[in-house]
Scaffold this motif. Structure first.
Motif, PDB file in Angstrom:
ATOM      1  N   ASN A  18      46.149  20.438 -21.426  1.00 29.74           N
ATOM      2  CA  ASN A  18      44.687  20.368 -21.346  1.00 29.74           C
ATOM      3  C   ASN A  18      44.050  21.027 -22.565  1.00 29.74           C
ATOM      4  O   ASN A  18      42.863  21.356 -22.565  1.00 29.74           O
ATOM      5  CB  ASN A  18      44.176  21.014 -20.058  1.00 29.74           C
ATOM      6  CG  ASN A  18      44.577  22.482 -19.936  1.00 29.74           C
ATOM      7  OD1 ASN A  18      45.224  23.041 -20.822  1.00 29.74           O
ATOM      8  ND2 ASN A  18      44.201  23.112 -18.833  1.00 29.74           N
ATOM      9  N   LEU A  19      44.838  21.218 -23.627  1.00 32.44           N
ATOM     10  CA  LEU A  19      44.405  21.977 -24.793  1.00 32.44           C
ATOM     11  C   LEU A  19      43.244  21.328 -25.541  1.00 32.44           C
ATOM     12  O   LEU A  19      42.508  22.005 -26.266  1.00 32.44           O
ATOM     13  CB  LEU A  19      45.581  22.155 -25.758  1.00 32.44           C
ATOM     14  CG  LEU A  19      46.773  22.956 -25.242  1.00 32.44           C
ATOM     15  CD1 LEU A  19      47.951  22.836 -26.208  1.00 32.44           C
ATOM     16  CD2 LEU A  19      46.389  24.414 -25.024  1.00 32.44           C
ATOM     17  N   GLY A  20      43.065  20.032 -25.369  1.00 34.35           N
ATOM     18  CA  GLY A  20      42.060  19.314 -26.146  1.00 34.35           C
ATOM     19  C   GLY A  20      40.689  19.236 -25.514  1.00 34.35           C
ATOM     20  O   GLY A  20      39.792  18.611 -26.084  1.00 34.35           O
ATOM     21  N   LEU A  21      40.494  19.871 -24.366  1.00 31.79           N
ATOM     22  CA  LEU A  21      39.205  19.801 -23.675  1.00 31.79           C
ATOM     23  C   LEU A  21      38.503  21.158 -23.664  1.00 31.79           C
ATOM     24  O   LEU A  21      39.144  22.206 -23.669  1.00 31.79           O
ATOM     25  CB  LEU A  21      39.403  19.352 -22.229  1.00 31.79           C
ATOM     26  CG  LEU A  21      39.818  17.898 -22.006  1.00 31.79           C
ATOM     27  CD1 LEU A  21      40.143  17.672 -20.532  1.00 31.79           C
ATOM     28  CD2 LEU A  21      38.723  16.934 -22.453  1.00 31.79           C
ATOM     29  N   ARG A  22      37.179  21.121 -23.600  1.00 31.49           N
ATOM     30  CA  ARG A  22      36.417  22.350 -23.428  1.00 31.49           C
ATOM     31  C   ARG A  22      36.463  22.764 -21.951  1.00 31.49           C
ATOM     32  O   ARG A  22      36.704  21.921 -21.070  1.00 31.49           O
ATOM     33  CB  ARG A  22      34.975  22.161 -23.869  1.00 31.49           C
ATOM     34  CG  ARG A  22      34.181  21.181 -23.016  1.00 31.49           C
ATOM     35  CD  ARG A  22      32.762  21.024 -23.558  1.00 31.49           C
ATOM     36  NE  ARG A  22      31.961  20.146 -22.732  1.00 31.49           N
ATOM     37  CZ  ARG A  22      31.917  18.830 -22.852  1.00 31.49           C
ATOM     38  NH1 ARG A  22      32.667  18.242 -23.780  1.00 31.49           N
ATOM     39  NH2 ARG A  22      31.166  18.091 -22.063  1.00 31.49           N
ATOM     40  N   PRO A  23      36.224  24.046 -21.639  1.00 32.31           N
ATOM     41  CA  PRO A  23      36.200  24.466 -20.237  1.00 32.31           C
ATOM     42  C   PRO A  23      35.110  23.720 -19.469  1.00 32.31           C
ATOM     43  O   PRO A  23      33.988  23.585 -19.959  1.00 32.31           O
ATOM     44  CB  PRO A  23      35.889  25.966 -20.321  1.00 32.31           C
ATOM     45  CG  PRO A  23      36.283  26.368 -21.702  1.00 32.31           C
ATOM     46  CD  PRO A  23      36.012  25.174 -22.567  1.00 32.31           C
ATOM     47  N   ASP A  27      34.932  30.478 -17.108  1.00 33.46           N
ATOM     48  CA  ASP A  27      36.088  31.080 -16.432  1.00 33.46           C
ATOM     49  C   ASP A  27      36.960  30.064 -15.693  1.00 33.46           C
ATOM     50  O   ASP A  27      37.643  30.406 -14.720  1.00 33.46           O
ATOM     51  CB  ASP A  27      35.636  32.178 -15.445  1.00 33.46           C
ATOM     52  CG  ASP A  27      34.855  33.284 -16.129  1.00 33.46           C
ATOM     53  OD1 ASP A  27      35.245  33.684 -17.237  1.00 33.46           O
ATOM     54  OD2 ASP A  27      33.837  33.728 -15.553  1.00 33.46           O
ATOM     55  N   THR A  28      36.919  28.813 -16.131  1.00 30.15           N
ATOM     56  CA  THR A  28      37.798  27.792 -15.555  1.00 30.15           C
ATOM     57  C   THR A  28      38.486  27.048 -16.687  1.00 30.15           C
ATOM     58  O   THR A  28      38.046  27.094 -17.837  1.00 30.15           O
ATOM     59  CB  THR A  28      37.029  26.781 -14.690  1.00 30.15           C
ATOM     60  OG1 THR A  28      36.080  26.092 -15.518  1.00 30.15           O
ATOM     61  CG2 THR A  28      36.298  27.466 -13.548  1.00 30.15           C
ATOM     62  N   VAL A  29      39.563  26.358 -16.354  1.00 32.71           N
ATOM     63  CA  VAL A  29      40.250  25.526 -17.332  1.00 32.71           C
ATOM     64  C   VAL A  29      40.238  24.087 -16.834  1.00 32.71           C
ATOM     65  O   VAL A  29      40.150  23.837 -15.624  1.00 32.71           O
ATOM     66  CB  VAL A  29      41.708  25.990 -17.569  1.00 32.71           C
ATOM     67  CG1 VAL A  29      41.737  27.412 -18.102  1.00 32.71           C
ATOM     68  CG2 VAL A  29      42.530  25.883 -16.299  1.00 32.71           C
ATOM     69  N   PRO A  30      40.318  23.113 -17.742  1.00 29.54           N
ATOM     70  CA  PRO A  30      40.319  21.710 -17.325  1.00 29.54           C
ATOM     71  C   PRO A  30      41.497  21.409 -16.396  1.00 29.54           C
ATOM     72  O   PRO A  30      42.638  21.782 -16.675  1.00 29.54           O
ATOM     73  CB  PRO A  30      40.444  20.950 -18.647  1.00 29.54           C
ATOM     74  CG  PRO A  30      39.934  21.906 -19.678  1.00 29.54           C
ATOM     75  CD  PRO A  30      40.341  23.263 -19.203  1.00 29.54           C
ATOM     76  N   TYR A  61      46.402  27.715 -22.664  1.00 30.50           N
ATOM     77  CA  TYR A  61      45.041  27.294 -22.968  1.00 30.50           C
ATOM     78  C   TYR A  61      44.192  28.526 -23.261  1.00 30.50           C
ATOM     79  O   TYR A  61      44.183  29.486 -22.495  1.00 30.50           O
ATOM     80  CB  TYR A  61      44.453  26.537 -21.772  1.00 30.50           C
ATOM     81  CG  TYR A  61      43.052  26.024 -21.965  1.00 30.50           C
ATOM     82  CD1 TYR A  61      42.827  24.742 -22.460  1.00 30.50           C
ATOM     83  CD2 TYR A  61      41.943  26.804 -21.639  1.00 30.50           C
ATOM     84  CE1 TYR A  61      41.544  24.256 -22.634  1.00 30.50           C
ATOM     85  CE2 TYR A  61      40.653  26.329 -21.812  1.00 30.50           C
ATOM     86  CZ  TYR A  61      40.455  25.058 -22.307  1.00 30.50           C
ATOM     87  OH  TYR A  61      39.180  24.584 -22.480  1.00 30.50           O
ATOM     88  N   VAL A  62      43.481  28.502 -24.391  1.00 34.44           N
ATOM     89  CA  VAL A  62      42.582  29.594 -24.755  1.00 34.44           C
ATOM     90  C   VAL A  62      41.153  29.060 -24.736  1.00 34.44           C
ATOM     91  O   VAL A  62      40.808  28.156 -25.514  1.00 34.44           O
ATOM     92  CB  VAL A  62      42.914  30.165 -26.146  1.00 34.44           C
ATOM     93  CG1 VAL A  62      41.916  31.263 -26.527  1.00 34.44           C
ATOM     94  CG2 VAL A  62      44.337  30.704 -26.167  1.00 34.44           C
ATOM     95  N   ALA A  63      40.338  29.595 -23.844  1.00 33.15           N
ATOM     96  CA  ALA A  63      38.985  29.072 -23.663  1.00 33.15           C
ATOM     97  C   ALA A  63      38.019  29.561 -24.730  1.00 33.15           C
ATOM     98  O   ALA A  63      37.033  28.891 -25.044  1.00 33.15           O
ATOM     99  CB  ALA A  63      38.465  29.454 -22.279  1.00 33.15           C
ATOM    100  N   THR A  64      38.291  30.720 -25.316  1.00 29.96           N
ATOM    101  CA  THR A  64      37.365  31.302 -26.282  1.00 29.96           C
ATOM    102  C   THR A  64      37.269  30.430 -27.528  1.00 29.96           C
ATOM    103  O   THR A  64      38.277  30.108 -28.158  1.00 29.96           O
ATOM    104  CB  THR A  64      37.816  32.714 -26.688  1.00 29.96           C
ATOM    105  OG1 THR A  64      37.953  33.509 -25.508  1.00 29.96           O
ATOM    106  CG2 THR A  64      36.808  33.354 -27.618  1.00 29.96           C
TER     107      THR A  64
END
Length: 293
Positions: A18-23, A27-30, A61-64
């Protein structure tokens, strides 16, 4: 109706990145990384009579992220693409037809890189969006899932577009966009890439055959948002005017029956948006009908 090569051996490989999507929210991940589990629970592997090729676990996955940082999770996507390319190469060398279960659209870079090392291959991109955003047509970039066609054709951050010095993985003239229906996205490809809109989808196979003539083969990308939201809405960007079940099956069967079809990936379905699993069952039905037709 076109039929699939009878001796084709499918191998299902999970590519749950899911690395290619924005949150989708703070505080959630795709949730698309769960898609392979949901499709397997719907019996996809058994129903295809496929070999289970396992899973390739993606980096964390890194959301920042902030504007100016380049592509979100870019180095991790590049590293994953290299590993996925190796797995796709191994499957094809064993005589298997890879079926990749994503994950988001950035997994395209893996098979694109693998096939680039084997010759000149094209891309049949079945998606509601062109995914061709780059700094030449947009004021910013950020999420590779909306940029993967641009990246595959050599537009964007160097560590993603030129892995192993192989830029571009796919030439512009070897790409066909199928089913794009967002007017903004239709403008994004600047007339560089061949496209068939959702309204013209009946000519998709014929147009694809023309684009792929003379190549060593081509990869098939199917994003779940190609389906109309009335059929499947569990995606990050549902867009009205998509295909119904029968249309999706017919187009996929036609593409798979063309000479040179080298593998397929299915992306963007999000089980977090499908609490009872009913849409996973719909997607699995479509895939099975298309691949075993």
């Amino acid at each position: 109706m076109s039929t699939i090569t009878p001796d084709r051996k499918y191998a299902v490989l999970d590519a749950p990145s899911n690395l290619g999507l924005r949150p989708p929210a703070p505080d959630t991940v795709p949730g698309c990384y769960k898609a392979p589990w949901a499709l397997r629970e719907a019996g996809l592997v058994e129903r295809l009579g496929a070999r289970d090729a396992g899973s390739l676990v993606p980096p964390r996955y890194v959301a920042t992220w902030k504007p100016g940082d380049g592509v979100r999770n870019g180095p991790a996507i590049a590293a994953y693409a290299r590993r996925l390319a190796e797995r796709v190469t191994e499957l094809r060398a064993a005589g298997d037809f890879p079926v990749l279960l994503g994950g988001d659209c950035s997994i395209l870079l893996g098979p694109a890189l693998a096939l680039r090392k084997q010759g000149r291959f094209g891309l049949a991109y079945l998606d509601a969006h062109s995914d061709f955003r780059h700094l030449g047509n947009s004021p910013h970039v950020g999420s590779a899932a909306g940029e993967d066609v641009a990246l595959a054709t050599g537009r964007g951050d160097g560590y993603l577009v030129d892995i192993d010095g192989l830029k571009p993985y796919v030439k512009d003239e070897d790409v066909i966009l199928l089913g794009v229906r967002d007017e903004e996205d239709l403008g994004d490809h600047d007339g560089v890439l061949t496209h068939v809109t959702s309204a013209e989808i009946g000519r998709a196979v014929e147009a694809t055959e023309k684009v792929m003539a003379g190549l060593d083969g081509f990869w098939i990308h199917m994003d779940a948002d190609i389906l109309d939201p009335s059929v499947l809405s569990a995606v990050d960007s549902p867009t009205p005017g998509g295909l119904d079940r029968a249309q999706a099956v017919e187009v996929l069967r036609g593409l798979l029956a063309l000479p040179g079809a080298a593998g397929i990936e299915v992306t963007i379905y999000d089980p977090d948006l499908d609490e009872d699993g009913s849409q996973a069952a719909v997607l699995a039905d479509i895939i099975v009908a298309a691949l075993t037709g």
